[in-house]
Write a protein that holds these residues in place. Structure first.
Motif, PDB file in Angstrom:
ATOM      1  N   SER A  15      -0.463  -3.817   1.616  1.00  0.00           N
ATOM      2  CA  SER A  15      -1.744  -3.097   1.582  1.00  0.00           C
ATOM      3  C   SER A  15      -1.507  -1.640   1.928  1.00  0.00           C
ATOM      4  N   VAL A  16      -2.022  -0.769   1.089  1.00  0.00           N
ATOM      5  CA  VAL A  16      -1.873   0.675   1.307  1.00  0.00           C
ATOM      6  C   VAL A  16      -3.260   1.316   1.272  1.00  0.00           C
ATOM      7  N   GLU A  67      -0.798   8.287   4.326  1.00  0.00           N
ATOM      8  CA  GLU A  67       0.437   8.783   3.697  1.00  0.00           C
ATOM      9  C   GLU A  67       1.412   7.615   3.527  1.00  0.00           C
ATOM     10  N   PRO A  68       1.942   7.402   2.320  1.00  0.00           N
ATOM     11  CA  PRO A  68       2.849   6.268   2.059  1.00  0.00           C
ATOM     12  C   PRO A  68       4.084   6.337   2.946  1.00  0.00           C
ATOM     13  N   ASN A  69       4.475   5.152   3.416  1.00  0.00           N
ATOM     14  CA  ASN A  69       5.694   5.037   4.210  1.00  0.00           C
ATOM     15  C   ASN A  69       6.840   4.645   3.273  1.00  0.00           C
ATOM     16  N   LYS A  70       7.765   5.547   3.097  1.00  0.00           N
ATOM     17  CA  LYS A  70       8.852   5.331   2.150  1.00  0.00           C
ATOM     18  C   LYS A  70       9.666   4.097   2.492  1.00  0.00           C
ATOM     19  N   GLU A  71       9.929   3.872   3.763  1.00  0.00           N
ATOM     20  CA  GLU A  71      10.749   2.719   4.175  1.00  0.00           C
ATOM     21  C   GLU A  71      10.050   1.401   3.864  1.00  0.00           C
ATOM     22  N   ILE A  72       8.715   1.352   4.123  1.00  0.00           N
ATOM     23  CA  ILE A  72       7.961   0.120   3.862  1.00  0.00           C
ATOM     24  C   ILE A  72       7.931  -0.168   2.361  1.00  0.00           C
ATOM     25  N   ILE A  73       7.724   0.863   1.546  1.00  0.00           N
ATOM     26  CA  ILE A  73       7.674   0.679   0.087  1.00  0.00           C
ATOM     27  C   ILE A  73       9.027   0.218  -0.441  1.00  0.00           C
ATOM     28  N   ASN A  74      10.099   0.825   0.055  1.00  0.00           N
ATOM     29  CA  ASN A  74      11.438   0.424  -0.393  1.00  0.00           C
ATOM     30  C   ASN A  74      11.741  -1.026   0.003  1.00  0.00           C
TER      31      ASN A  74
END
Length: 472
Positions: free
Chosen positions: A43-44, A49-56
């Motif tokens: 869930s975003v 602001e997107p968290n790069k680590e969580i998305i990766n």
């Protein structure tokens, strides 16, 4: 390739997470069922602001799920393929048993009916023989292939022409045109080696005048005929035509010696290759094999024809009704008077390579109790370009330890055809008389070839048994 299970993929991923000190996530995945995806959801919030680590990390989870899914689908596909091959193999075994029983009944009715002294007939397949020899479809034998093998991959179809059209256009079944589900005009079906596809060449005929009909209807009763022109990068001297129709005739074979500029005919007479009753009427071809030989070449023309119209095909065509020019209507018109003559080929392959002359096949013991007489029945195919007056196929019956050179009982060759137990001599020039009963028998077949690129063939080898010796 070894099957990599979904469980193995997850365990490898868990090990990776542990090495990255992500113990909580590793434990969570470990406690989940193996068939559940690793990626749960993400869930975003649109204002966060997107968290790069969580998305990766989410993308990595998804990639592991996709990898596992791909492996499972691939493994399931392989299992279905194995199942299909197993079912096909079992059906082939059943068909072979049924065909063997049908042939046995034919043998008893025809061979024993024509030769009164024989009461039993046994057909020998490759399992009865030892030695280095080639065989095809269990019952067709040829010289040992040094490098020769069958292949459809080396053939390129250059052209197909004839007096009809390619495919199954106009065939109407179950309220639809069959061409929509299987278009048999596809030339790749000639050489794809697939059991469920086939190529067809068709001709429509009618003996009745029609008011509406497509351009492919002919008002006569002429059979379909087509010429297939093919090329191979490797020189070849044999083709094998496979068809599940018994109405296919090879009218001619033409080969080229100058890169396809001119062709030479090499077939003495048309051959109905799948006419199984030809086994009993003509000993000079191996009916049911579809094998045709010719001088080695890279270019070949195969002339084929049909022998009768299909009794099951319904013919129809689509007509455009333009009575109302503003609203034309397509209608399907059935043509009950029209018949389809069809040439069907399931597979076309070439046999290229070299063969060894002097091939010897040795059978095991052929009798279990003493008998009064014995003979052999066999079909031979000697390529027409071989020199005449030579013995390319020889048969030796070893009776009670003594060798006898014989010829098949259905052959036109001169020689001994029957070994008979009798103390009384006879004027029969075709029979060899021995003074004791026949207690043991074995058969040797020797195949010679003058052309290392082509071989003679022998098939339908049968042992004809006389009456059993009466016990005192």
């Amino acid at each position: 390739m070894e099957y990599v299970r979904l469980k193995d993929i997850k365990e490898a991923y868990i090990d990776k997470l542990i090495s990255q000190d992500k113990l909580n996530k590793a434990i969570h995945i470990y406690n989940e069922e193996n068939n559940l995806p690793i990626f749960n959801n993400l869930s975003v919030h649109p204002e966060t602001e997107p968290n790069k680590e969580i998305i990766n990390e989410a993308i990595e989870d998804i990639s592991i799920d996709i990898l596992g899914l791909n492996k499972e689908i691939s493994a399931t596909g392989n299992q279905y393929n194995d199942l299909m091959n197993e079912v096909t193999h079992r059906l082939e075994v059943i068909e072979e048993l049924l065909q063997a029983e049908e042939n046995r009944i034919k043998d008893m009715n025809i061979i024993c009916g024509n030769y009164d002294e024989f009461v039993t007939v046994k057909t020998l397949n490759y399992k009865y023989f030892t030695g280095m020899f080639g065989y095809d479809s269990n019952y067709v034998f040829f010289a040992y292939p040094n490098t020769a093998k069958a292949s459809s991959e080396d053939i390129l179809i250059l052209d197909i022409s004839g007096n009809g059209y390619e495919g199954n256009k106009y065939v109407y079944q179950n309220d639809e045109f069959l061409q929509d589900s299987l278009d048999t005009s596809n030339r790749n079906y000639l050489i794809d080696e697939h059991i469920s596809t086939y190529y067809e060449y068709s001709r429509l005929t009618s003996n009745t005048e029609l008011s509406k009909y497509p351009k492919d209807v002919n008002f006569d009763d002429i059979e379909a005929q087509c010429t297939i022109t093919c090329i191979s990068q490797k020189p070849f001297g044999t083709i094998k035509i496979s068809s599940d129709f018994d109405n296919i005739i090879v009218q001619d074979i033409l080969y080229s010696i100058d890169d396809g500029n001119t062709y030479i005919s090499c077939l003495d007479n048309p051959i109905s290759i799948n006419n199984l009753f030809g086994i009993y009427n003509d000993s000079n071809y191996i009916y049911g094999s579809g094998i045709i030989c010719f001088p080695s070449t890279n270019y070949l023309k195969i002339v084929l024809s049909s022998t009768k119209a299909s009794e099951v095909d319904k013919i129809a065509f689509t007509s455009l009704d333009t009575v109302d020019a503003t609203n034309p209507i397509e209608t399907i018109i059935l043509l009950d008077e029209v018949k389809r003559h069809v040439i069907r080929i399931n597979d076309l392959s070439i046999l290229s390579g070299t063969y060894r002359t002097g091939t010897k096949m040795q059978s095991k013991e052929l009798i279990s109790e003493p008998i009064e007489s014995i003979a052999i029945f066999a079909s031979e195919y000697v390529p027409s370009h071989f020199p005449n007056n030579q013995d390319y196929i020889q048969y030796i019956l070893t009776i009670n330890g003594v060798d006898y050179n014989i010829v098949p009982i259905n052959s036109n060759k001169e020689g001994i055809k029957v070994i008979r137990s009798s103390k009384l001599m006879s004027l029969d020039t075709y029979a060899e008389h021995i003074s004791e009963s026949i207690k043991s028998a074995s058969l040797s077949i020797i195949i010679n070839t003058p052309d290392s690129y082509t071989t003679p063939y022998v098939s339908n080898v049968k042992i004809c048994y006389g009456k059993a010796v009466s016990k005192v």
